[in-house]
Design a protein around this motif. Sequence first.
Motif, PDB file in Angstrom:
ATOM      1  N   LEU A 101       0.883  -1.190   0.069  1.00 50.27           N
ATOM      2  CA  LEU A 101      -0.002  -0.025  -0.024  1.00 50.27           C
ATOM      3  C   LEU A 101       0.963   1.278  -0.090  1.00 50.27           C
ATOM      4  CD1 LEU A 101      -2.849  -1.172   2.575  1.00 50.27           C
ATOM      5  CD2 LEU A 101      -3.030  -0.930   0.098  1.00 50.27           C
ATOM      6  N   GLU A 102       2.108   1.038   0.527  1.00 44.89           N
ATOM      7  CA  GLU A 102       3.125   2.461   0.537  1.00 44.89           C
ATOM      8  C   GLU A 102       3.678   2.672  -0.695  1.00 44.89           C
ATOM      9  OE1 GLU A 102       4.066   3.242   5.141  1.00 44.89           O
ATOM     10  OE2 GLU A 102       4.807   1.096   4.484  1.00 44.89           O
ATOM     11  N   LYS A 103       3.461   1.794  -1.507  1.00 43.88           N
ATOM     12  CA  LYS A 103       4.188   1.912  -2.814  1.00 43.88           C
ATOM     13  C   LYS A 103       3.709   2.414  -3.893  1.00 43.88           C
ATOM     14  CE  LYS A 103       7.466  -1.966  -1.596  1.00 43.88           C
ATOM     15  NZ  LYS A 103       8.081  -3.185  -2.008  1.00 43.88           N
ATOM     16  N   GLY A 104       2.666   3.365  -3.723  1.00 44.70           N
ATOM     17  CA  GLY A 104       1.854   3.966  -4.519  1.00 44.70           C
ATOM     18  C   GLY A 104       0.812   3.261  -5.071  1.00 44.70           C
ATOM     19  N   ASN A 105      -0.142   2.445  -4.351  1.00 41.67           N
ATOM     20  CA  ASN A 105      -1.149   1.810  -4.586  1.00 41.67           C
ATOM     21  C   ASN A 105      -2.594   2.514  -4.964  1.00 41.67           C
ATOM     22  OD1 ASN A 105      -2.098  -1.510  -4.634  1.00 41.67           O
ATOM     23  ND2 ASN A 105      -3.668  -0.334  -3.149  1.00 41.67           N
ATOM     24  N   GLU A 106      -3.169   2.174  -5.844  1.00 39.53           N
ATOM     25  CA  GLU A 106      -4.355   2.690  -6.397  1.00 39.53           C
ATOM     26  C   GLU A 106      -5.256   3.016  -5.142  1.00 39.53           C
ATOM     27  OE1 GLU A 106      -7.052   1.935 -10.395  1.00 39.53           O
ATOM     28  OE2 GLU A 106      -7.132   0.515  -8.921  1.00 39.53           O
ATOM     29  N   ASN A 107      -5.759   4.263  -5.153  1.00 30.13           N
ATOM     30  CA  ASN A 107      -6.931   4.629  -4.296  1.00 30.13           C
ATOM     31  C   ASN A 107      -6.315   4.705  -2.816  1.00 30.13           C
ATOM     32  OD1 ASN A 107      -8.748   5.123  -6.246  1.00 30.13           O
ATOM     33  ND2 ASN A 107      -9.393   2.955  -6.083  1.00 30.13           N
ATOM     34  N   THR A 108      -5.198   4.867  -2.652  1.00 34.33           N
ATOM     35  CA  THR A 108      -4.269   4.716  -1.580  1.00 34.33           C
ATOM     36  C   THR A 108      -3.519   6.118  -0.983  1.00 34.33           C
ATOM     37  OG1 THR A 108      -4.212   2.474  -1.599  1.00 34.33           O
ATOM     38  CG2 THR A 108      -2.798   3.539  -0.018  1.00 34.33           C
ATOM     39  N   ILE A 109      -3.476   6.683   0.035  1.00 33.97           N
ATOM     40  CA  ILE A 109      -2.743   7.920   0.355  1.00 33.97           C
ATOM     41  C   ILE A 109      -1.764   7.335   1.781  1.00 33.97           C
ATOM     42  CG2 ILE A 109      -2.972  10.166   1.689  1.00 33.97           C
ATOM     43  CD1 ILE A 109      -5.606  10.232   0.662  1.00 33.97           C
ATOM     44  N   THR A 110      -0.597   7.523   1.497  1.00 27.30           N
ATOM     45  CA  THR A 110       0.293   7.143   2.684  1.00 27.30           C
ATOM     46  C   THR A 110       1.092   8.108   3.223  1.00 27.30           C
ATOM     47  OG1 THR A 110       1.783   6.235   1.135  1.00 27.30           O
ATOM     48  CG2 THR A 110       0.065   4.691   1.978  1.00 27.30           C
ATOM     49  N   GLY A 111       1.648   7.913   4.331  1.00 24.90           N
ATOM     50  CA  GLY A 111       3.023   8.914   4.650  1.00 24.90           C
ATOM     51  C   GLY A 111       3.097   8.491   6.187  1.00 24.90           C
ATOM     52  N   TYR A 112       3.910   9.449   6.860  1.00 22.75           N
ATOM     53  CA  TYR A 112       4.137   9.254   8.318  1.00 22.75           C
ATOM     54  C   TYR A 112       3.553  10.167   9.136  1.00 22.75           C
ATOM     55  CZ  TYR A 112       7.960   5.987   7.425  1.00 22.75           C
ATOM     56  OH  TYR A 112       8.727   4.844   7.322  1.00 22.75           O
ATOM     57  N   LEU A 113       2.948   9.799  10.082  1.00 20.55           N
ATOM     58  CA  LEU A 113       2.034  10.661  11.024  1.00 20.55           C
ATOM     59  C   LEU A 113       2.972  10.937  12.279  1.00 20.55           C
ATOM     60  CD1 LEU A 113      -0.887  11.006  11.262  1.00 20.55           C
ATOM     61  CD2 LEU A 113      -1.155   9.170  12.702  1.00 20.55           C
ATOM     62  N   ASN A 114       3.083  12.063  12.737  1.00 14.34           N
ATOM     63  CA  ASN A 114       3.831  12.604  13.912  1.00 14.34           C
ATOM     64  C   ASN A 114       3.098  12.529  14.988  1.00 14.34           C
ATOM     65  OD1 ASN A 114       6.783  13.796  12.584  1.00 14.34           O
ATOM     66  ND2 ASN A 114       4.850  14.102  11.226  1.00 14.34           N
ATOM     67  N   THR A 115       3.530  11.754  16.074  1.00 16.88           N
ATOM     68  CA  THR A 115       2.777  11.479  17.165  1.00 16.88           C
ATOM     69  C   THR A 115       3.203  12.186  18.173  1.00 16.88           C
ATOM     70  OG1 THR A 115       4.262   9.532  18.195  1.00 16.88           O
ATOM     71  CG2 THR A 115       2.323   9.245  16.653  1.00 16.88           C
ATOM     72  N   SER A 116       2.601  12.522  19.499  1.00 13.08           N
ATOM     73  CA  SER A 116       2.846  13.243  20.573  1.00 13.08           C
ATOM     74  C   SER A 116       3.673  12.415  21.575  1.00 13.08           C
ATOM     75  CB  SER A 116       1.820  14.065  21.492  1.00 13.08           C
ATOM     76  OG  SER A 116       1.318  15.065  20.485  1.00 13.08           O
ATOM     77  N   VAL A 117       3.369  11.049  21.420  1.00  8.71           N
ATOM     78  CA  VAL A 117       3.940  10.014  22.421  1.00  8.71           C
ATOM     79  C   VAL A 117       4.847   8.930  21.944  1.00  8.71           C
ATOM     80  CG1 VAL A 117       1.956  10.400  24.109  1.00  8.71           C
ATOM     81  CG2 VAL A 117       1.878   8.638  22.426  1.00  8.71           C
ATOM     82  N   CYS A 118       5.614   8.526  22.800  1.00  6.87           N
ATOM     83  CA  CYS A 118       6.283   7.107  22.217  1.00  6.87           C
ATOM     84  C   CYS A 118       6.596   6.046  23.339  1.00  6.87           C
ATOM     85  CB  CYS A 118       7.885   7.934  21.856  1.00  6.87           C
ATOM     86  SG  CYS A 118       8.877   6.649  21.480  1.00  6.87           S
ATOM     87  N   GLY A 119       6.254   5.009  22.869  1.00  4.01           N
ATOM     88  CA  GLY A 119       6.347   3.991  24.031  1.00  4.01           C
ATOM     89  C   GLY A 119       5.278   3.596  24.843  1.00  4.01           C
ATOM     90  N   GLY A 120       4.280   4.207  24.712  1.00  5.92           N
ATOM     91  CA  GLY A 120       3.211   4.134  25.747  1.00  5.92           C
ATOM     92  C   GLY A 120       2.126   5.379  25.366  1.00  5.92           C
ATOM     93  N   ASN A 121       1.174   5.234  26.483  1.00  6.56           N
ATOM     94  CA  ASN A 121       0.128   6.562  26.409  1.00  6.56           C
ATOM     95  C   ASN A 121      -0.589   6.564  24.725  1.00  6.56           C
ATOM     96  OD1 ASN A 121       1.039   6.933  28.743  1.00  6.56           O
ATOM     97  ND2 ASN A 121       1.495   9.013  28.332  1.00  6.56           N
TER      98      ASN A 121
END
Length: 337
Positions: A1-21
């Motif tokens: 899906l991350e390789k330009g699949n049809e009808n797909t939007i991908t990227g990285y999501l920046n979170t506020s937490v790491c390792g929990g919460n």
Amino acid sequence: LEKGNENTITGYLNTSVCGGNTADTEFEFLTGNTMAFLPVGSIPYQQYIKSTTPSLASYLKSIGYATYAQHPYYGSGWNRDTVYPLLGFDNLSFMQDYSNQRFVRKYISDETSFDRIIETYENKQDGQPAFIFNVTMQNHGGYTDTYYGFDNTVTADKLNNSALDQYLSLIKMTDEDLKNLIEYFSNVDEKTIVVFFGDHQPNDTVASSVLAANGMDYNNLSNEELKLRYQVPYVIWANYDIDEAAGKDTSVNYLAANVLKAAGVPTNDYQSFLLKLQEEYPIISAVRTDKTADKTLDKASNKSDKATGSKNKQADSDMLNDYKLLQYYRLFDWEDK
């Protein structure tokens, strides 16, 4: 899906937490609010959501959607059984509600969790759209124990990190289950969007050897290196035509508004505001706030251009302040009308 699949939007999501919460990521996605404006260590599900609070669920409910919140673990975790109804979810499912339970390690499997999504879809009222929010449990940390009936199927060569191997083995299982979920909805007639994203990266026990192999010390990360620990992949996939995109990075607070935009669902005033704010501040989290490059000022600019640039900067600042005020109102001074 991350390789330009049809009808797909991908990227990285920046979170506020790491390792929990995990609940903080849920909060940002469902409400469009950001942890950046709340005290360090806050857990809104436990501290702030005590009455009706506007969210993606309540908005979709207002335009005719049935709303479902599902989590194959205890409802008391992070106060979900109390918070979800306040966010507009009418139908709740927790561990005791899952039939045909299959376990991986000691948690209900993602296969079982995804089957619950399909079951919910097949049993919903004909013709009524549904919003199904499902928080999985299979891959919950930690990753240092051994479990009867579970063997690692993925090994990170030369890193000698059994916790990493367990984490990657679990992720591989989830990937296979996601494939089955996508294939199921590929074959239904009703227009459907599947949004899949991580709540946060795993803890340092898992990540330390990967960082070390890339020349980084997890105890002494630079600011740029630290940003990498607060990024998770996300996928928006549709079984009908939507505009594809790859490498479209964002932050959790914007994701829901972007999903509605991709789906062609009208956005409310707050979501429309977030889409506009995103143009100036593409990433806002408790870890970072990124602003788009200001192209209105350069060495060749005349005084008029500089004045315009100054006004634009002021407008940007005002917009960020408006976000703070709107979030405060929606979180602490909301009256359901």
